[in-house]
Design a protein around this motif. Structure first.
Motif, PDB file in Angstrom:
ATOM      1  N   ALA A 503       0.862  -1.183   0.000  1.00  0.00           N
ATOM      2  CA  ALA A 503       0.000   0.000   0.000  1.00  0.00           C
ATOM      3  C   ALA A 503       0.895   1.227   0.000  1.00  0.00           C
ATOM      4  CB  ALA A 503      -0.898   0.005   1.230  1.00  0.00           C
ATOM      5  N   TRP A 504       0.629   2.160  -0.913  1.00  0.00           N
ATOM      6  CA  TRP A 504       1.427   3.363  -1.048  1.00  0.00           C
ATOM      7  C   TRP A 504       0.620   4.551  -0.521  1.00  0.00           C
ATOM      8  CZ3 TRP A 504       5.974   3.693  -4.555  1.00  0.00           C
ATOM      9  CH2 TRP A 504       6.387   2.434  -5.015  1.00  0.00           C
ATOM     10  N   GLY A 505       1.271   5.380   0.269  1.00  0.00           N
ATOM     11  CA  GLY A 505       0.586   6.564   0.787  1.00  0.00           C
ATOM     12  C   GLY A 505       1.577   7.615   1.229  1.00  0.00           C
ATOM     13  N   MET A 506       1.059   8.766   1.612  1.00  0.00           N
ATOM     14  CA  MET A 506       1.911   9.852   2.079  1.00  0.00           C
ATOM     15  C   MET A 506       1.545  10.191   3.519  1.00  0.00           C
ATOM     16  SD  MET A 506       0.276  12.943  -0.208  1.00  0.00           S
ATOM     17  CE  MET A 506       1.450  14.144   0.392  1.00  0.00           C
ATOM     18  N   TRP A 507       2.462  10.842   4.209  1.00  0.00           N
ATOM     19  CA  TRP A 507       2.318  11.071   5.636  1.00  0.00           C
ATOM     20  C   TRP A 507       1.049  11.825   6.000  1.00  0.00           C
ATOM     21  CZ3 TRP A 507       3.051   9.140   9.991  1.00  0.00           C
ATOM     22  CH2 TRP A 507       3.165   9.885  11.172  1.00  0.00           C
ATOM     23  N   PRO A 508       0.707  12.940   5.361  1.00  0.00           N
ATOM     24  CA  PRO A 508      -0.547  13.618   5.711  1.00  0.00           C
ATOM     25  C   PRO A 508      -1.767  12.713   5.495  1.00  0.00           C
ATOM     26  CG  PRO A 508       0.842  15.053   4.397  1.00  0.00           C
ATOM     27  CD  PRO A 508       1.455  13.694   4.337  1.00  0.00           C
ATOM     28  N   GLN A 509      -1.694  11.842   4.509  1.00  0.00           N
ATOM     29  CA  GLN A 509      -2.781  10.904   4.247  1.00  0.00           C
ATOM     30  C   GLN A 509      -2.929   9.907   5.397  1.00  0.00           C
ATOM     31  OE1 GLN A 509      -2.012   8.675   0.699  1.00  0.00           O
ATOM     32  NE2 GLN A 509      -4.124   8.020   0.413  1.00  0.00           N
ATOM     33  N   ILE A 510      -1.804   9.417   5.911  1.00  0.00           N
ATOM     34  CA  ILE A 510      -1.825   8.506   7.057  1.00  0.00           C
ATOM     35  C   ILE A 510      -2.467   9.195   8.260  1.00  0.00           C
ATOM     36  CG2 ILE A 510      -0.379   7.313   8.749  1.00  0.00           C
ATOM     37  CD1 ILE A 510      -0.462   5.814   6.196  1.00  0.00           C
ATOM     38  N   ILE A 511      -2.064  10.432   8.511  1.00  0.00           N
ATOM     39  CA  ILE A 511      -2.625  11.175   9.640  1.00  0.00           C
ATOM     40  C   ILE A 511      -4.134  11.349   9.468  1.00  0.00           C
ATOM     41  CG2 ILE A 511      -2.627  13.397  10.836  1.00  0.00           C
ATOM     42  CD1 ILE A 511       0.359  13.611  10.191  1.00  0.00           C
ATOM     43  N   LEU A 513      -6.235   9.449   7.723  1.00  0.00           N
ATOM     44  CA  LEU A 513      -6.926   8.172   7.905  1.00  0.00           C
ATOM     45  C   LEU A 513      -7.014   7.792   9.376  1.00  0.00           C
ATOM     46  CD1 LEU A 513      -5.443   6.086   4.932  1.00  0.00           C
ATOM     47  CD2 LEU A 513      -7.794   6.916   5.172  1.00  0.00           C
ATOM     48  N   ILE A 514      -5.932   7.980  10.108  1.00  0.00           N
ATOM     49  CA  ILE A 514      -5.932   7.625  11.530  1.00  0.00           C
ATOM     50  C   ILE A 514      -6.915   8.492  12.302  1.00  0.00           C
ATOM     51  CG2 ILE A 514      -4.532   7.692  13.626  1.00  0.00           C
ATOM     52  CD1 ILE A 514      -2.166   6.716  11.936  1.00  0.00           C
ATOM     53  N   ASN A 515      -6.944   9.784  12.004  1.00  0.00           N
ATOM     54  CA  ASN A 515      -7.876  10.662  12.705  1.00  0.00           C
ATOM     55  C   ASN A 515      -9.322  10.365  12.341  1.00  0.00           C
ATOM     56  OD1 ASN A 515      -6.617  12.969  14.436  1.00  0.00           O
ATOM     57  ND2 ASN A 515      -5.232  12.746  12.717  1.00  0.00           N
ATOM     58  N   SER A 518     -10.349   7.140  13.981  1.00  0.00           N
ATOM     59  CA  SER A 518     -10.604   7.311  15.411  1.00  0.00           C
ATOM     60  C   SER A 518     -11.973   7.938  15.644  1.00  0.00           C
ATOM     61  CB  SER A 518      -9.517   8.182  16.039  1.00  0.00           C
ATOM     62  OG  SER A 518      -8.252   7.558  15.954  1.00  0.00           O
ATOM     63  N   LYS A 519     -12.319   8.955  14.842  1.00  0.00           N
ATOM     64  CA  LYS A 519     -13.610   9.614  14.997  1.00  0.00           C
ATOM     65  C   LYS A 519     -14.757   8.652  14.690  1.00  0.00           C
ATOM     66  CE  LYS A 519     -11.945  14.256  13.814  1.00  0.00           C
ATOM     67  NZ  LYS A 519     -12.001  15.352  12.807  1.00  0.00           N
ATOM     68  N   ASN A 520     -14.557   7.810  13.671  1.00  0.00           N
ATOM     69  CA  ASN A 520     -15.607   6.870  13.261  1.00  0.00           C
ATOM     70  C   ASN A 520     -15.603   5.577  14.065  1.00  0.00           C
ATOM     71  OD1 ASN A 520     -16.311   8.703  11.259  1.00  0.00           O
ATOM     72  ND2 ASN A 520     -14.948   7.776   9.748  1.00  0.00           N
ATOM     73  N   LYS A 521     -14.696   5.502  15.034  1.00  0.00           N
ATOM     74  CA  LYS A 521     -14.564   4.328  15.900  1.00  0.00           C
ATOM     75  C   LYS A 521     -14.296   3.054  15.094  1.00  0.00           C
ATOM     76  CE  LYS A 521     -17.461   6.356  19.507  1.00  0.00           C
ATOM     77  NZ  LYS A 521     -18.640   6.203  20.385  1.00  0.00           N
ATOM     78  N   VAL A 522     -13.576   3.229  13.981  1.00  0.00           N
ATOM     79  CA  VAL A 522     -13.211   2.098  13.140  1.00  0.00           C
ATOM     80  C   VAL A 522     -11.807   1.624  13.463  1.00  0.00           C
ATOM     81  CG1 VAL A 522     -12.754   1.377  10.759  1.00  0.00           C
ATOM     82  CG2 VAL A 522     -14.722   2.810  11.273  1.00  0.00           C
ATOM     83  N   LEU A 523     -10.956   2.558  13.857  1.00  0.00           N
ATOM     84  CA  LEU A 523      -9.521   2.301  13.879  1.00  0.00           C
ATOM     85  C   LEU A 523      -9.121   1.190  14.833  1.00  0.00           C
ATOM     86  CD1 LEU A 523      -6.902   3.192  12.608  1.00  0.00           C
ATOM     87  CD2 LEU A 523      -6.630   4.857  14.423  1.00  0.00           C
ATOM     88  N   TYR A 524      -9.612   1.216  16.055  1.00  0.00           N
ATOM     89  CA  TYR A 524      -9.115   0.259  17.038  1.00  0.00           C
ATOM     90  C   TYR A 524     -10.155  -0.789  17.440  1.00  0.00           C
ATOM     91  CZ  TYR A 524      -5.317   3.579  17.353  1.00  0.00           C
ATOM     92  OH  TYR A 524      -4.253   4.403  17.050  1.00  0.00           O
ATOM     93  N   PRO A 528      -7.037  -2.477  12.815  1.00  0.00           N
ATOM     94  CA  PRO A 528      -6.712  -1.103  12.388  1.00  0.00           C
ATOM     95  C   PRO A 528      -5.647  -1.034  11.310  1.00  0.00           C
ATOM     96  CG  PRO A 528      -5.873  -1.551  14.596  1.00  0.00           C
ATOM     97  CD  PRO A 528      -6.773  -2.686  14.243  1.00  0.00           C
ATOM     98  N   LEU A 529      -4.596  -1.837  11.447  1.00  0.00           N
ATOM     99  CA  LEU A 529      -3.526  -1.800  10.444  1.00  0.00           C
ATOM    100  C   LEU A 529      -4.035  -2.292   9.089  1.00  0.00           C
ATOM    101  CD1 LEU A 529      -0.634  -3.102  12.697  1.00  0.00           C
ATOM    102  CD2 LEU A 529      -0.875  -0.792  11.799  1.00  0.00           C
ATOM    103  N   GLY A 530      -4.863  -3.329   9.123  1.00  0.00           N
ATOM    104  CA  GLY A 530      -5.455  -3.817   7.877  1.00  0.00           C
ATOM    105  C   GLY A 530      -6.381  -2.796   7.255  1.00  0.00           C
ATOM    106  N   TRP A 531      -7.117  -2.065   8.117  1.00  0.00           N
ATOM    107  CA  TRP A 531      -8.019  -1.035   7.617  1.00  0.00           C
ATOM    108  C   TRP A 531      -7.250   0.097   6.946  1.00  0.00           C
ATOM    109  CZ3 TRP A 531      -8.675   4.140   9.192  1.00  0.00           C
ATOM    110  CH2 TRP A 531      -9.794   4.787   8.647  1.00  0.00           C
ATOM    111  N   ILE A 532      -6.145   0.532   7.537  1.00  0.00           N
ATOM    112  CA  ILE A 532      -5.324   1.582   6.931  1.00  0.00           C
ATOM    113  C   ILE A 532      -4.758   1.111   5.603  1.00  0.00           C
ATOM    114  CG2 ILE A 532      -3.202   2.929   7.192  1.00  0.00           C
ATOM    115  CD1 ILE A 532      -3.715   2.914  10.229  1.00  0.00           C
TER     116      ILE A 532
END
Length: 566
Positions: A503-511, A513-515, A518-524, A528-532
């Motif tokens: 999977a290719w991405g850039m740092w602002p994109q990672i931030i 997705l993580i935020n 977290s808001k959507n209560k999906v991440l954890y 979470p790593l598979g979702w990202i």
């Protein structure tokens, strides 16, 4: 069908530049001052324009002409004249304004054509000469314009920083009207057309705070080096403080101009907004603000100043970042409001640091990976995730074939993620630098993916865990995911495809997705790593966009047609 559209267009651009310079018979410093006035006024117009408000200029491409034309016009008129004594100060008039606006638009068309030549050169588009006195351009490449989409990711970072500083911004903005009332009593016309004001400690402190908040939310590149990194013996943190002061000055000056116009609405904005300063005076102000010597302040300010000697580095590429300061005479510089606020002053500064102090530059560039890894890990709490603190070299028959920059294992799901982290330098609008960055990322990342995939292929998961340094105990690795994360970019226009085993991405994109996760209560909640990983792959779809398409204009005796994307 006519041959050699590239040659035709190159010759046309050369002829147009020669005509511009041949027709201009005044002091070129006058031209630079009037062009700076036009660009600053246009910036203030765009900053004050409300979202959805129609453009009073009436041309949907007017903003693009300005973006491409400003630095192009500087490249034509910046000369050794700017190293002479004195400044040819004359008030801006309707005639001079018309000349400056039309010159920037004309140079904007030249700049657009230069970009078309570069797109054609690197195989992203194609020029043709279908009939006499016509040149057409069409996009050919897959993913054309994807860099623009990635640029939007930085807008998210800016919005996030603004949200985090909402309380601070709210307090500052509430004080603004009170501060401007104090400013009103301290500002007056000078020499009939211009502006003169005195400041006060309360005002300076206010705009110092304003500059700090603005630079945090609008200035790309502030994280390029740690504060303690030194260039020419000065810390990067000191250069950052200088940018805060430049930004604070710019907003203070804008508000003084607005205060004066409220009292004297007959004054011309361009004469007030764009000013030149004696270098010694500017050095004294910066020295006081940074608590350094005048000599040190002079050195710092030189790194933000466009001169005849460094114009080939900064303004020969159309639509490049604007210079914060512009040398207008031996002893004076223009404080460019647009150069400080429309683009990030860091982009100009970083280019100067890289060119003037290469040893310092590459010393600290080599330390970026550790910073990147630490920042990545901070999003994953240690009670759930294993993380390897240092890069891990992988070997085949005792020979190192590559290394893994970051490793994260989710103890709950058994998802193991291997990262290659790439911290690239900004390339602004330079197609040559873009191509170099593209080749570097694509070549090294695709090779890394192949090496790691081959290394993983003949090993069971428990053996992989031990080789990577995990004490797994009762934790089983269920699946392994590869990531290539670029600090400032990850995808490029063109037909070359990234290896889809990662999977290719850039740092602002990672931030982002993580935020969002977290808001959507999906991440954890699940994996979470598979979702990202899945989210990055979904967002890496093909894209075909070129903001300039669908327009046409006259240049010399030719009709330039930018065909709609097909």
């Amino acid at each position: 069908m006519h041959d050699n559209p590239r040659t035709i267009l190159k010759n046309l651009l050369t002829d147009q530049e020669q005509h511009i310079l041949a027709d201009f018979r005044q002091d070129k410093r006058w031209a630079i001052l009037e062009l700076a006035r036009a660009n600053d006024a246009y910036l203030l117009y765009t900053l004050s324009k409300k979202e959805g408000q129609p453009d009073v200029r009436g041309d949907v491409f007017y903003n693009q002409y300005y973006q491409f034309g400003w630095t192009k016009s500087l490249s034509l008129f910046m000369s050794k004249d700017c190293m002479e004594k004195g400044v040819p100060l004359t008030p801006s008039t309707p005639e001079s304004q018309q000349w400056a606006d039309s010159m920037i638009i004309q140079c904007g068309k030249l700049g657009i054509c230069e970009i078309l030549l570069e797109y054609d050169r690197f195989g992203l588009g194609e020029l043709s000469n279908p009939k006499d006195n016509e040149i057409h351009f069409v996009i050919r490449a897959t993913n054309a314009g994807i860099e623009k989409l990635e640029r939007y990711e930085f807008d998210y970072l800016n919005e996030l920083a603004a949200d985090l500083g909402t309380d601070s911004w709210s307090k500052v903005l509430k004080m603004r009207s009170k501060i401007m009332k104090k400013m009103s009593a301290l500002v007056q016309p000078r020499w009939q057309h211009y502006i003169h004001y005195q400041t006060a400690p309360e005002i300076d402190a206010y705009y110092q705070r304003f500059g700090l908040l603005w630079s945090r939310t609008h200035c790309l590149g502030h994280d390029s080096f740690p504060n303690e990194a030194t260039f020419a013996g000065k810390s990067f943190g000191l250069y950052k403080a200088a940018i805060v002061n430049l930004v604070g000055f710019a907003w203070k000056h804008i508000d003084f101009c607005q205060s004066l116009l409220l009292k004297h609405p007959d004054l011309e904005l361009r004469n007030l907004l764009t000013i030149y300063c004696h270098i010694n005076d500017l050095c004294e102000d910066m020295a006081a603000a940074l608590e350094v010597s005048s000599q040190e302040a002079s050195h710092i300010l030189s790194l933000f100043t466009l001169t005849p000697n460094n114009k080939s580095i900064h303004v020969l590429t159309p639509r490049n970042y604007s210079p914060p300061l512009i040398q207008i005479s031996e002893e004076s510089v223009i404080n460019s409001i647009s150069g400080i606020l429309s683009d990030s002053p860091y982009l100009f500064l970083l280019e100067e640091l890289r060119n003037l102090y290469p040893n310092d530059w590459y010393k600290y560039v080599n330390l970026r990976e550790e910073t990147f890894r630490i920042e990545l890990y901070q999003f994953f709490p240690s009670e759930r995730f294993f993380m390897i603190e240092k890069p891990v070299k992988i070997k085949v028959e005792d020979k190192v074939i590559t290394d893994i920059d970051a490793i994260i294992l989710d103890k709950k799901t058994g998802t193991l993620c291997l990262f290659q982290l790439k911290w690239q330098d900004f390339f602004a609008s330079s197609m040559q630098k873009r191509e170099s960055g593209k080749k570097n990322l694509m070549k090294t990342a695709n090779a890394w993916i192949s090496s790691v995939s081959n290394w993983l292929a003949d090993k069971d998961h428990r053996a992989i865990g031990k080789l990577l340094g995990f004490d797994l105990n009762n934790i089983a690795i269920t699946h392994i995911l590869l990531f290539v994360i670029g600090r400032n970019f990850a995808h490029f226009s063109g037909d070359e495809q990234p290896d889809d085993r990662a999977a290719w991405g850039m740092w602002p994109q990672i931030i982002r997705l993580i935020n969002d996760g977290s808001k959507n209560k999906v991440l954890y909640t699940s994996d979470p790593l598979g979702w990202i990983h899945t989210s990055l792959r979904m967002e890496s779809s093909t894209h075909k966009e070129f903001a300039l398409l669908g327009q046409e204009f006259q240049l010399g005796g030719y009709r330039i047609v930018l065909e709609s994307s097909k």
